[in-house]
Design a protein around this motif. Structure first.
Motif, PDB file in Angstrom:
ATOM      1  N   LYS A  64       0.808  -1.211   0.000  1.00 26.75           N
ATOM      2  CA  LYS A  64       0.000   0.000   0.000  1.00 26.75           C
ATOM      3  C   LYS A  64       0.851   1.275   0.000  1.00 26.75           C
ATOM      4  O   LYS A  64       0.558   2.223  -0.727  1.00 26.75           O
ATOM      5  CB  LYS A  64      -0.927   0.010   1.212  1.00 26.75           C
ATOM      6  N   SER A  65       1.911   1.307   0.785  1.00 29.03           N
ATOM      7  CA  SER A  65       2.677   2.550   0.988  1.00 29.03           C
ATOM      8  C   SER A  65       4.160   2.403   0.687  1.00 29.03           C
ATOM      9  O   SER A  65       4.930   3.338   0.912  1.00 29.03           O
ATOM     10  CB  SER A  65       2.509   3.027   2.437  1.00 29.03           C
ATOM     11  N   GLY A  66       4.586   1.245   0.223  1.00 29.17           N
ATOM     12  CA  GLY A  66       6.006   0.983   0.014  1.00 29.17           C
ATOM     13  C   GLY A  66       6.506   1.401  -1.351  1.00 29.17           C
ATOM     14  O   GLY A  66       5.873   2.218  -2.025  1.00 29.17           O
ATOM     15  N   PRO A  67       7.642   0.845  -1.771  1.00 32.09           N
ATOM     16  CA  PRO A  67       8.340  -0.209  -1.025  1.00 32.09           C
ATOM     17  C   PRO A  67       9.159   0.348   0.132  1.00 32.09           C
ATOM     18  O   PRO A  67       9.708   1.433   0.046  1.00 32.09           O
ATOM     19  CB  PRO A  67       9.258  -0.834  -2.076  1.00 32.09           C
ATOM     20  N   PHE A  68       9.220  -0.434   1.229  1.00 34.39           N
ATOM     21  CA  PHE A  68      10.032  -0.075   2.379  1.00 34.39           C
ATOM     22  C   PHE A  68      11.388  -0.759   2.262  1.00 34.39           C
ATOM     23  O   PHE A  68      11.501  -1.862   1.723  1.00 34.39           O
ATOM     24  CB  PHE A  68       9.335  -0.472   3.682  1.00 34.39           C
ATOM     25  N   ASP A  69      12.393  -0.084   2.774  1.00 36.43           N
ATOM     26  CA  ASP A  69      13.768  -0.582   2.638  1.00 36.43           C
ATOM     27  C   ASP A  69      14.142  -1.573   3.727  1.00 36.43           C
ATOM     28  O   ASP A  69      14.837  -2.557   3.464  1.00 36.43           O
ATOM     29  CB  ASP A  69      14.748   0.596   2.655  1.00 36.43           C
ATOM     30  N   VAL A  70      13.716  -1.314   4.967  1.00 34.89           N
ATOM     31  CA  VAL A  70      14.098  -2.183   6.080  1.00 34.89           C
ATOM     32  C   VAL A  70      12.961  -2.264   7.097  1.00 34.89           C
ATOM     33  O   VAL A  70      12.115  -1.366   7.190  1.00 34.89           O
ATOM     34  CB  VAL A  70      15.374  -1.691   6.808  1.00 34.89           C
ATOM     35  N   LEU A  71      12.969  -3.352   7.872  1.00 37.57           N
ATOM     36  CA  LEU A  71      12.110  -3.525   9.045  1.00 37.57           C
ATOM     37  C   LEU A  71      13.034  -3.779  10.226  1.00 37.57           C
ATOM     38  O   LEU A  71      13.883  -4.675  10.181  1.00 37.57           O
ATOM     39  CB  LEU A  71      11.158  -4.701   8.856  1.00 37.57           C
ATOM     40  N   LEU A  72      12.863  -2.995  11.287  1.00 39.60           N
ATOM     41  CA  LEU A  72      13.684  -3.130  12.488  1.00 39.60           C
ATOM     42  C   LEU A  72      12.807  -3.653  13.625  1.00 39.60           C
ATOM     43  O   LEU A  72      11.787  -3.048  13.953  1.00 39.60           O
ATOM     44  CB  LEU A  72      14.285  -1.776  12.876  1.00 39.60           C
ATOM     45  N   CYS A  73      13.206  -4.781  14.221  1.00 38.45           N
ATOM     46  CA  CYS A  73      12.473  -5.358  15.348  1.00 38.45           C
ATOM     47  C   CYS A  73      13.187  -4.951  16.636  1.00 38.45           C
ATOM     48  O   CYS A  73      14.258  -5.495  16.948  1.00 38.45           O
ATOM     49  CB  CYS A  73      12.409  -6.879  15.238  1.00 38.45           C
ATOM     50  N   VAL A  74      12.615  -3.998  17.376  1.00 39.35           N
ATOM     51  CA  VAL A  74      13.344  -3.395  18.490  1.00 39.35           C
ATOM     52  C   VAL A  74      13.180  -4.157  19.804  1.00 39.35           C
ATOM     53  O   VAL A  74      13.867  -3.841  20.778  1.00 39.35           O
ATOM     54  CB  VAL A  74      12.932  -1.919  18.697  1.00 39.35           C
ATOM     55  N   GLY A  75      12.277  -5.136  19.871  1.00 39.29           N
ATOM     56  CA  GLY A  75      12.086  -5.871  21.118  1.00 39.29           C
ATOM     57  C   GLY A  75      12.457  -7.328  20.982  1.00 39.29           C
ATOM     58  O   GLY A  75      13.310  -7.707  20.167  1.00 39.29           O
ATOM     59  N   ASN A  76      11.817  -8.179  21.788  1.00 36.87           N
ATOM     60  CA  ASN A  76      12.062  -9.621  21.705  1.00 36.87           C
ATOM     61  C   ASN A  76      11.522 -10.156  20.378  1.00 36.87           C
ATOM     62  O   ASN A  76      10.345  -9.974  20.074  1.00 36.87           O
ATOM     63  CB  ASN A  76      11.347 -10.344  22.857  1.00 36.87           C
ATOM     64  N   PHE A  77      12.360 -10.798  19.617  1.00 36.18           N
ATOM     65  CA  PHE A  77      11.922 -11.391  18.357  1.00 36.18           C
ATOM     66  C   PHE A  77      11.266 -12.745  18.618  1.00 36.18           C
ATOM     67  O   PHE A  77      10.204 -13.060  18.090  1.00 36.18           O
ATOM     68  CB  PHE A  77      13.102 -11.535  17.410  1.00 36.18           C
ATOM     69  N   PHE A  78      11.910 -13.547  19.459  1.00 32.76           N
ATOM     70  CA  PHE A  78      11.387 -14.883  19.753  1.00 32.76           C
ATOM     71  C   PHE A  78      10.411 -14.835  20.928  1.00 32.76           C
ATOM     72  O   PHE A  78      10.345 -13.849  21.672  1.00 32.76           O
ATOM     73  CB  PHE A  78      12.543 -15.833  20.065  1.00 32.76           C
ATOM     74  N   GLY A  79       9.647 -15.917  21.074  1.00 31.44           N
ATOM     75  CA  GLY A  79       8.689 -16.049  22.171  1.00 31.44           C
ATOM     76  C   GLY A  79       8.725 -17.450  22.740  1.00 31.44           C
ATOM     77  O   GLY A  79       9.670 -18.214  22.504  1.00 31.44           O
ATOM     78  N   ASP A  80       7.686 -17.813  23.471  1.00 32.20           N
ATOM     79  CA  ASP A  80       7.620 -19.166  24.032  1.00 32.20           C
ATOM     80  C   ASP A  80       7.355 -20.210  22.949  1.00 32.20           C
ATOM     81  O   ASP A  80       7.819 -21.343  23.042  1.00 32.20           O
ATOM     82  CB  ASP A  80       6.519 -19.230  25.099  1.00 32.20           C
ATOM     83  N   ASP A  81       6.612 -19.803  21.915  1.00 33.05           N
ATOM     84  CA  ASP A  81       6.298 -20.704  20.799  1.00 33.05           C
ATOM     85  C   ASP A  81       6.782 -20.044  19.505  1.00 33.05           C
ATOM     86  O   ASP A  81       6.275 -19.005  19.098  1.00 33.05           O
ATOM     87  CB  ASP A  81       4.789 -20.956  20.740  1.00 33.05           C
ATOM     88  N   ASN A  82       7.764 -20.669  18.866  1.00 28.66           N
ATOM     89  CA  ASN A  82       8.349 -20.092  17.656  1.00 28.66           C
ATOM     90  C   ASN A  82       8.103 -20.975  16.432  1.00 28.66           C
ATOM     91  O   ASN A  82       8.833 -20.891  15.446  1.00 28.66           O
ATOM     92  CB  ASN A  82       9.857 -19.886  17.855  1.00 28.66           C
ATOM     93  N   SER A  83       7.065 -21.803  16.505  1.00 32.95           N
ATOM     94  CA  SER A  83       6.808 -22.761  15.424  1.00 32.95           C
ATOM     95  C   SER A  83       6.463 -22.069  14.106  1.00 32.95           C
ATOM     96  O   SER A  83       6.685 -22.639  13.026  1.00 32.95           O
ATOM     97  CB  SER A  83       5.672 -23.709  15.824  1.00 32.95           C
ATOM     98  N   GLN A  84       5.908 -20.852  14.174  1.00 36.07           N
ATOM     99  CA  GLN A  84       5.550 -20.149  12.934  1.00 36.07           C
ATOM    100  C   GLN A  84       6.772 -19.841  12.073  1.00 36.07           C
ATOM    101  O   GLN A  84       6.643 -19.625  10.867  1.00 36.07           O
ATOM    102  CB  GLN A  84       4.816 -18.854  13.267  1.00 36.07           C
TER     103      GLN A  84
END
Length: 537
Positions: free
Chosen positions: A30-50
């Motif tokens: 809709k609004s891109g293209p975007f160059d980067v995505l920054l994940c500033v918190g915890n990336f993983f969780g208790d279930d990472n099967s996805q």
């Protein structure tokens, strides 16, 4: 093509990879293209099967994604790749700390995880030390005599003080506040500071960063805390911005105020701390005897011994000598760049030199410009100039000296050797470049003293040419910081336009050591300080 980088930033992912990347894909279409995505918190969780679908390639990560170090000890086992490697295709692990410059030139500093000092225990990969703060700060400053700030700072913890705002009250758990992060933020002046929030989205009114120098105005910072991805309260967890790199912005744009701007929320004394939690004091700025062959035992900037001289005030006109990168009394000076030390001045290799024999003449004590320097400093500067002219002559080169007293705290006289055959063209190139930048250039007669044409506190650009002519530009509200380098790197002179911006031609530490060693060896027959030091012994 736009010179801005389109960036997406999200909060804690906590293993909700499908929610994250589906939303990113929609925004990107809709609004891109975007160059980067920054994940500033915890990336993983208790279930990472996805994540398995992205690992096997049945699902695609739509935008290059960057993940930072863990803040949860239970997640350490999931980081089974080295820094700079992919967790899954198009998702890169950046590590706990560092500074990353994107292809568009956007500078991102980061220090993630929890503070060992404030947590009270050490958890490998999860906790950081005060020395990590210093390392990030030093990486941001390295090679920059005119530090503007960074484009973005990413931390797990919130800086102490950011929550104390009369207009915007926000509840933050005490364990998520850090004095060390406040120290880092006030030093590196990010335009954006992103942190993860455990629940609510929070965007603080922009605050104006503090300066070491009362006369200077610094950029403003927008502090933003992002809620967890896919949270049930539907708090904002993704943020989009379009950034022009701070290095490419005009000062008028960078310093523009907003109606909702506030004062800096951090303790101003943090600026006086060269290292987090430690105020470094300096006594005197008399004659310094500098051991250029000593090692940096602590891995920080070199320490030096002072002999003789009288006690003098630590600060002059609001300048903290601890924070000056060019005073030899300062813990901040990079001693491995020093080539020769006289009684009142010294020679040093500049960051990103135009040629192997490009050198700086600097006063040992703190003086902002040659128009404010005492007679003994001016006299020794002239001695260094004559020695350098003699040094360049056997190479069939001549010297161009220039000084920019504009947005500079400590006087630096640049000395650049150029081919002798281009001597007569230099003035013309300076005049052309001044015309392009709408600058009023005045040609001074030979032997004119700069102090005869300007007041001691006035900003200016001044150059001495091999023909004996001098040029003088009275700088106004805006002056191109690389003006001298733009001229000398042009095809008629050095023909190295890729080096006009010193940031584009930085040397490694090993290369700097080699340049300095070679310069010292070749310059020794012309170095008057060597004789004086041997006489004093």
């Amino acid at each position: 093509m736009s010179d801005k980088q389109k960036t997406l930033i999200c909060g804690d992912v906590n293993g909700n990879f499908n929610s994250l990347f589906s939303r990113v894909e929609t925004i990107n279409k809709k609004s891109g293209p975007f160059d980067v995505l920054l994940c500033v918190g915890n990336f993983f969780g208790d279930d990472n099967s996805q994540l398995d679908a992205y690992r096997m390639g049945t699902r695609k990560v739509p935008v290059p994604t960057y993940v930072f170090g863990p803040s949860n000890s239970d997640h350490v086992k999931y980081y089974n790749c080295a820094e700079g490697e992919d967790i899954v295709p198009n998702v890169t692990y950046m590590g706990k700390r560092g500074i990353y410059t994107t292809s568009a030139g956007v500078k991102i500093a980061y220090l993630t995880g929890l503070s060992r000092r404030e947590l009270g225990k050490d958890i490998p990969m999860v906790t950081f030390e005060p020395s990590d703060c210093s390392a990030v700060r030093d990486s941001c400053f390295r090679g920059q005599s005119e530090f503007r700030g960074v484009d973005m700072l990413i931390t797990t913890l919130w800086p102490s003080g950011i929550q104390e705002d009369e207009c915007q009250k926000v509840e933050v758990e005490k364990e998520r506040l850090s004095d060390l992060i406040a120290w880092l933020a006030i030093h590196i002046k990010p335009r954006y500071h992103f942190v993860p929030s455990t629940s609510k989205f929070f965007e603080r009114q922009p605050y104006r960063n503090q300066s070491h120098h009362q006369d200077y105005k610094e950029c403003a910072t927008r502090f933003i805390a992002l809620a967890p991805v896919g949270n049930k309260d539907k708090e904002k967890w993704i943020y989009a911005c379009s950034l022009q790199p701070i290095s490419k912005m005009r000062m008028t744009e960078l310093l523009q105020s907003t109606t909702d701007e506030t004062a800096c929320p951090y303790d101003p004394n943090l600026l006086k701390q060269h290292q987090p939690g430690k105020v470094v004091t300096v006594t005197g700025n008399g004659q310094f005897f500098f051991n250029m062959d000593a090692n940096d035992d602590d891995g920080q900037h070199g320490k030096r011994k002072r002999k003789g001289g009288e006690e003098s005030e630590k600060k002059k006109k609001g300048i903290d000598l601890d924070q000056c990168w060019f005073c030899l009394s300062s813990p901040s000076v990079e001693k491995h760049l020093v080539i020769s030390v006289g009684t009142h001045c010294y020679l040093a290799l500049p960051k990103g030199p135009l040629t192997p024999y490009h050198v700086l003449i600097l006063p040992i004590a703190h003086h902002q410009a040659i128009t404010r320097a005492p007679d003994e400093v001016v006299i020794e500067i002239k001695r260094f100039k004559e020695a350098l002219k003699s040094f360049y002559s056997p190479m069939n080169k001549v010297a161009v000296f220039f000084e920019r007293n504009y947005r500079s705290a400590h006087m630096q006289i640049q000395c650049v050797p150029v081919p002798k055959q281009c001597s007569e063209q230099i003035l013309e190139v300076f005049q052309d470049e001044a015309g392009i930048n709408s600058l009023e250039l005045e040609v001074l007669p030979p032997y004119t003293d700069i102090m005869q044409v300007t007041f001691a506190g006035s900003p200016y650009f001044h150059a001495e040419l091999p023909t004996g002519e001098q040029i003088y530009i009275k700088t106004k509200q805006y002056f191109p910081l690389q003006f001298g380098r733009d001229v000398l790197s042009s095809p008629p002179i050095l023909n190295c336009e890729d080096k006009a911006d010193w940031r584009q031609c930085l040397l490694s530490r090993e290369e700097e050591d080699q340049h300095v060693a070679k310069f010292r060896r070749k310059f020794r027959p012309f170095d008057f300080t060597a004789d004086e030091n041997s006489d004093s012994d």
